[in-house]
Design a protein around this motif. Structure first.
Motif, PDB file in Angstrom:
ATOM      1  N   ALA A  37       4.728   0.407  32.536  1.00 54.47           N
ATOM      2  CA  ALA A  37       5.373  -1.299  33.089  1.00 54.47           C
ATOM      3  C   ALA A  37       6.409  -1.741  32.075  1.00 54.47           C
ATOM      4  N   GLY A  38       7.199  -2.668  32.552  1.00 54.44           N
ATOM      5  CA  GLY A  38       8.336  -3.408  31.682  1.00 54.44           C
ATOM      6  C   GLY A  38       9.427  -3.554  32.247  1.00 54.44           C
ATOM      7  N   HIS A  39      10.239  -4.274  31.431  1.00 60.50           N
ATOM      8  CA  HIS A  39      11.808  -4.704  31.998  1.00 60.50           C
ATOM      9  C   HIS A  39      12.845  -3.607  31.353  1.00 60.50           C
ATOM     10  N   TYR A  40      13.557  -2.775  32.085  1.00 56.92           N
ATOM     11  CA  TYR A  40      14.365  -1.731  31.352  1.00 56.92           C
ATOM     12  C   TYR A  40      16.046  -1.907  32.027  1.00 56.92           C
ATOM     13  N   THR A  41      16.831  -1.046  31.546  1.00 56.22           N
ATOM     14  CA  THR A  41      18.079  -0.972  32.052  1.00 56.22           C
ATOM     15  C   THR A  41      18.130   0.660  32.358  1.00 56.22           C
ATOM     16  N   LEU A  42      18.507   0.610  33.591  1.00 58.93           N
ATOM     17  CA  LEU A  42      18.782   2.016  34.201  1.00 58.93           C
ATOM     18  C   LEU A  42      20.178   2.216  34.014  1.00 58.93           C
TER      19      LEU A  42
END
Ligand SMILES: [Cu+2]
Length: 201
Positions: free
Chosen positions: A167-172
């Motif tokens: 779980a987390g905030h990412y850049t794809l």
């Protein structure tokens, strides 16, 4: 005694609950293309995560040269991965790349070898290596080196699944043979995430 058991059970359940939220899930998605003939073989990956370094994977990846083709055509690997280049054809094949993402200092020629042999190479630089064979100019493939273990390659309809993302905030990000890179911010929860990206020429 009863109360102690209850507390133990409750704290156990809480640990499981925490583990569940940390675990995250899958990033499922679809890549649509504009001005490109196919949505297949597009790399989709979680870009470098600030403050997080992943150890080089011990598992090697094989890229075959079979029936005059690099297989798979596009391989995504985490930085530090050793790729074993295999020749399965009854003719000699060569493997070289003239640059990695345009950096000619990272050009490399592994030489030419016969059927059944493998040559390993550890990819420690991020970017895309354009694989060529100097015996057969029509052969081409790619190794896309990324910073995280969270990546996938699209199927013929542009679908992809990136498994086991915490779980987390990412850049794809995407990499494709013909299109410009696409970028998308994504929030992964315990339920995973569902995304759509567009890659244009
Ligand atoms: Cu060849």
């Amino acid at each position: 005694m009863k109360n102690a058991c209850r507390i133990a059970l409750l704290s156990g359940a809480f640990v499981l609950f925490l583990a569940g939220t940390m675990q995250g899930g899958e990033i499922k998605g679809k890549v649509n293309v504009q001005g490109i003939k196919s949505a297949e073989n597009i790399a989709v990956y979680v870009d470098a995560i600030a403050g997080k370094d992943f150890p080089a994977p011990s598992q090697h990846v094989t890229i075959d040269q079979k029936q005059m083709k690099f297989a798979p055509h596009v391989a995504v690997v985490q930085k530090g991965t050793t790729v074993e280049f295999l020749n399965s054809d009854p003719v000699g094949h060569n493997v070289y790349w003239p640059s990695i993402s345009g950096n000619k200092k990272l050009a490399h020629n592994l030489g030419t070898w016969p059927k059944g042999e493998r040559k390993p190479f550890q990819f420690n630089d991020l970017g895309a290596a354009s694989l060529l064979c100097n015996v057969h100019p029509e052969m081409s493939g790619y190794v896309v080196v990324v910073a995280t273990p969270y990546f996938a390659v699209t199927d013929k309809d542009g679908n992809f699944v990136i498994k086991d993302v915490p779980a987390g905030h990412y850049t794809l990000k995407t990499w494709s043979e013909e299109g410009k890179p696409a970028t998308l911010a994504v929030d992964v929860t315990a339920a995973g995430a569902s995304v759509t990206l567009t890659v244009s020429k």
